[in-house]
Write a protein that holds these residues in place. Structure first.
Motif, PDB file in Angstrom:
ATOM      1  N   GLU A  29       0.866  -1.173   0.000  1.00  0.00           N
ATOM      2  CA  GLU A  29       0.000   0.000   0.000  1.00  0.00           C
ATOM      3  C   GLU A  29       0.903   1.223   0.000  1.00  0.00           C
ATOM      4  O   GLU A  29       1.681   1.425   0.925  1.00  0.00           O
ATOM      5  CB  GLU A  29      -0.886  -0.023   1.243  1.00  0.00           C
ATOM      6  N   GLU A  31       0.657   5.229  -0.208  1.00  0.00           N
ATOM      7  CA  GLU A  31      -0.343   6.288  -0.166  1.00  0.00           C
ATOM      8  C   GLU A  31       0.209   7.558   0.454  1.00  0.00           C
ATOM      9  O   GLU A  31       1.193   7.544   1.211  1.00  0.00           O
ATOM     10  CB  GLU A  31      -1.582   5.836   0.604  1.00  0.00           C
ATOM     11  N   ALA A  53     -13.900  11.005 -13.655  1.00  0.00           N
ATOM     12  CA  ALA A  53     -13.871   9.644 -13.124  1.00  0.00           C
ATOM     13  C   ALA A  53     -15.166   9.348 -12.364  1.00  0.00           C
ATOM     14  O   ALA A  53     -15.762  10.234 -11.752  1.00  0.00           O
ATOM     15  CB  ALA A  53     -12.671   9.480 -12.197  1.00  0.00           C
ATOM     16  N   ARG A 149     -16.914   7.076   2.854  1.00  0.00           N
ATOM     17  CA  ARG A 149     -15.792   7.181   1.912  1.00  0.00           C
ATOM     18  C   ARG A 149     -16.303   7.422   0.501  1.00  0.00           C
ATOM     19  O   ARG A 149     -17.167   6.692  -0.008  1.00  0.00           O
ATOM     20  CB  ARG A 149     -14.938   5.919   1.958  1.00  0.00           C
ATOM     21  N   THR A 151     -14.856   7.671  -3.308  1.00  0.00           N
ATOM     22  CA  THR A 151     -13.646   7.287  -4.042  1.00  0.00           C
ATOM     23  C   THR A 151     -13.804   7.492  -5.538  1.00  0.00           C
ATOM     24  O   THR A 151     -14.886   7.321  -6.114  1.00  0.00           O
ATOM     25  CB  THR A 151     -13.280   5.808  -3.790  1.00  0.00           C
ATOM     26  N   ARG A 152     -12.695   7.837  -6.140  1.00  0.00           N
ATOM     27  CA  ARG A 152     -12.574   7.890  -7.590  1.00  0.00           C
ATOM     28  C   ARG A 152     -11.186   7.364  -7.947  1.00  0.00           C
ATOM     29  O   ARG A 152     -10.211   7.672  -7.257  1.00  0.00           O
ATOM     30  CB  ARG A 152     -12.716   9.319  -8.122  1.00  0.00           C
ATOM     31  N   THR A 153     -11.107   6.594  -9.013  1.00  0.00           N
ATOM     32  CA  THR A 153      -9.821   6.120  -9.511  1.00  0.00           C
ATOM     33  C   THR A 153      -9.488   6.872 -10.788  1.00  0.00           C
ATOM     34  O   THR A 153     -10.279   6.866 -11.742  1.00  0.00           O
ATOM     35  CB  THR A 153      -9.850   4.606  -9.781  1.00  0.00           C
ATOM     36  N   ALA A 161      -2.147   4.761 -12.166  1.00  0.00           N
ATOM     37  CA  ALA A 161      -3.492   5.118 -11.717  1.00  0.00           C
ATOM     38  C   ALA A 161      -3.430   5.436 -10.233  1.00  0.00           C
ATOM     39  O   ALA A 161      -2.640   4.846  -9.486  1.00  0.00           O
ATOM     40  CB  ALA A 161      -4.483   3.995 -11.972  1.00  0.00           C
ATOM     41  N   GLU A 163      -5.935   6.041  -6.789  1.00  0.00           N
ATOM     42  CA  GLU A 163      -7.247   6.006  -6.157  1.00  0.00           C
ATOM     43  C   GLU A 163      -7.334   7.156  -5.169  1.00  0.00           C
ATOM     44  O   GLU A 163      -6.499   7.287  -4.279  1.00  0.00           O
ATOM     45  CB  GLU A 163      -7.487   4.691  -5.426  1.00  0.00           C
ATOM     46  N   ALA A 165      -9.461   8.756  -2.223  1.00  0.00           N
ATOM     47  CA  ALA A 165     -10.488   8.432  -1.228  1.00  0.00           C
ATOM     48  C   ALA A 165     -10.655   9.611  -0.283  1.00  0.00           C
ATOM     49  O   ALA A 165      -9.704  10.016   0.387  1.00  0.00           O
ATOM     50  CB  ALA A 165     -10.099   7.182  -0.443  1.00  0.00           C
ATOM     51  N   GLU A 187      -3.756   6.945  -3.179  1.00  0.00           N
ATOM     52  CA  GLU A 187      -3.048   5.664  -3.176  1.00  0.00           C
ATOM     53  C   GLU A 187      -2.735   5.231  -4.609  1.00  0.00           C
ATOM     54  O   GLU A 187      -3.581   5.329  -5.497  1.00  0.00           O
ATOM     55  CB  GLU A 187      -3.889   4.587  -2.487  1.00  0.00           C
ATOM     56  N   ALA A 189      -2.797   3.014  -7.376  1.00  0.00           N
ATOM     57  CA  ALA A 189      -3.589   1.845  -7.736  1.00  0.00           C
ATOM     58  C   ALA A 189      -2.913   1.032  -8.831  1.00  0.00           C
ATOM     59  O   ALA A 189      -3.193  -0.154  -8.992  1.00  0.00           O
ATOM     60  CB  ALA A 189      -4.976   2.281  -8.206  1.00  0.00           C
TER      61      ALA A 189
END
Length: 552
Positions: A29, A31, A53, A149, A151-153, A161, A163, A165, A187, A189
């Motif tokens: 992870e 981030e 997105a 939460r 979120t969009r990627t 990519a 993410e 959040a 983060e 992705a």
């Protein structure tokens, strides 16, 4: 899962001798976490850089587990159950390996059998190592949080990519205490180029003001459970444990990262008006500026100059607060103690305290302003992205891979030669020249601190003892030598602030100047001997006059 922590069945113990399947390498992870004011969350979600997105919104309920003694927290490990709709997952995270300001952690997320915590289900050997020696039967809920939460990627070029959040919610301790959550997590992705995290953070920061949040939700939850307020204590620089065969590039990244974290660690103390926090923030800035000089042979000139200029701007902003702290605590105090009835000294104290208050207000404004976050993000991007490699010639890239020891020998030799040159005929030097020696010794001290672990420690300690004592003497000498300028600044400061100057404060200033001038005259001979003795001291490293050199 309930909102508040509640007892959970004790995790079952696996059958002795049962086969342990080996999972694939643990996912990482990576981030970057930033705090945002709750009133800015809507504007953040509609930032132009996030347009296009598809957004997903869900509610997450997390409960974190540990032993009563906090064995997992002591290892930097977190273990939680997460409920999202009907799905319940259990997640194990390893300690953060921070680089720049981003966090990188091993993370395992698997289904929770029947919605219960079963840590033995983490079958990866690395995961098992994190739990090894912990009595899993004694795990119990410590705190929980619930967040909404969004979120969009964002797909980016070259297989990258991110993410995004955006979290808003609350953390709850078992005793009912609560702490609000309002933050954005960026983060990776897909891909490994961490620079995209910083680029996106800078773009978002220009939409709404953000602040770096170096602590995870687990860190903050544990602090809440222990009844700890956000730390506002000053933090000193930590050790750098390099090995002789590490590369020069690894040392550059490690030094820059440590200085960056040293800066961020003292943010809260500066905002709380702690004089030690201001001092440590300035030390962190000076150490990083010195590092840019010490590693100049492998850094692009324009990069180093731009970063040093930005850091100097921060140092200048917090400088007056530190100067008045030193004046009040180290210069005025002994004189006032010797002449407690002297009203002019009392008047001087009132005037200086007002100047110190204004200095600390300026320091708080600098650290709480958007420019500070932008500086940290820029520096983090530089470290994480190894930006010193950008447009670097081939020979410079080759030097980056050289072993650290010969480089450290050459850097220490060069700094020692510069200090020796500036300290020649010390007794005849004027105040500006002595200040130059002090700065040269400070850079030598930082170089020793950076590289000390790769040398035999007995010699390092002996050398540092002499260097520290000499720095103390020269530092006090500089404080006294610059007191005239400080008093002039006070006079101008009082006039600009339209402050009512306490009667007689300038007479008190004269007493302080005279007192310290007399004491410095008495100690002049000893200081001269200390300078000469240090310059004659044998180095603990192998003197080397030629580096960098093309790799063989």
């Amino acid at each position: 899962m309930p909102e508040n922590p509640s007892p959970s069945p004790a995790p079952s113990v696996p059958t002795e001798g049962a086969a342990i399947p080996v999972e694939a390498d643990a996912p990482q992870e990576i981030e970057l976490k930033l705090a945002v004011a709750p009133e800015h969350l809507s504007r953040l979600k509609s930032a132009p850089v996030l347009a296009g997105a598809r957004a997903v919104t869900k509610t997450l309920r997390n409960t974190y587990f540990d032993t009563p003694e906090g064995d997992l927290a002591a290892r930097g490990v977190s273990l939680r159950l997460r409920q999202s709709g009907a799905k319940v997952l259990q997640t194990l995270k390893g300690p953060s390996a921070g680089a720049g300001m981003a966090m990188s952690r091993s993370e395992w997320e698997i289904p929770a059998p029947d919605g219960h915590l079963v840590p033995q289900a983490f079958t990866d050997p690395t995961a098992q190592t994190l739990l090894d020696g912990v009595d899993l039967r004694r795990l119990a809920p410590v705190f929980s949080n619930e967040v909404k939460r969004w979120t969009r990627t964002l797909p980016l070029a070259a297989g990258l990519a991110v993410e995004v959040a955006v979290d808003q919610g609350v953390t709850r301790a078992a005793d009912g205490r609560e702490e609000a959550i309002a933050e954005v997590e960026l983060e990776l992705a897909a891909g490994q180029d961490r620079r995209v995290l910083y680029d996106l953070a800078l773009a978002l920061h220009r939409t709404v003001p953000l602040r770096l949040e170096p602590r995870s939700k687990a860190d903050r939850g544990y602090a809440l459970a222990r009844g700890e307020l956000t730390s506002a204590k000053a933090v000193k620089a930590g050790p750098l444990n390099f090995k002789p065969d590490e590369t020069v590039e690894a040392a550059l990244a490690g030094v820059a990262r440590a200085c960056l974290h040293h800066m961020a660690a003292n943010e809260a103390a500066v905002l709380a008006g702690d004089p030690s926090g201001v001092h440590q923030l300035r030390v962190a800035v000076r150490r990083l500026r010195s590092a840019l000089t010490l590693f100049k042979a492998i850094l692009p000139d324009a990069q180093a100059a731009a970063l040093k200029a930005a850091l100097k701007g921060l140092a200048d902003a917090v400088g007056p607060a530190r100067s008045w702290d030193v004046f009040l605590e180290e210069l005025l105090t002994p004189v006032s103690a010797a002449m407690p009835e002297q009203e002019s000294l009392q008047a001087l104290a009132v005037a200086a305290q007002g100047a110190r208050g204004r200095g600390h207000a300026a320091a708080r404004a600098a650290v709480s302003g958007p420019g500070y976050t932008e500086l940290l993000l820029t520096l983090g991007r530089w470290v994480d992205g190894r930006c010193w490699r950008d447009d670097a010639p081939a020979e410079r890239l080759a030097w980056l891979g050289q072993p650290l020891l010969p480089f450290a020998d050459a850097v220490l030799t060069r700094q020692r030669h510069r200090a020796a040159k500036r300290g020649r005929h010390f007794a005849r030097l004027d105040a500006p020249a002595r200040h130059g020696l002090r700065i040269a010794l400070k850079k030598l001290r930082y170089a020793v601190d950076f590289f000390r672990e790769i040398y035999p420690q007995k010699g390092v300690r002996r050398y540092l003892e002499r260097l520290s004592a000499l720095q103390d003497g020269l530092g006090h000498l500089n404080d006294v030598a610059t007191m005239d300028a400080l008093i002039r600044d006070l006079r101008a400061d009082l006039a600009a602030a339209k402050d009512v100057s306490p009667a007689g404060w300038d007479m008190g200033a004269g007493l302080v100047l005279g007192w310290h001038a007399a004491h410095m005259a008495v100690g002049e001979e000893a200081l001269c001997r200390a300078v000469d003795g240090f310059m004659d001291a044998d180095p603990f490293w192998t003197p080397a006059d030629h580096w960098p050199h093309p790799p063989s």
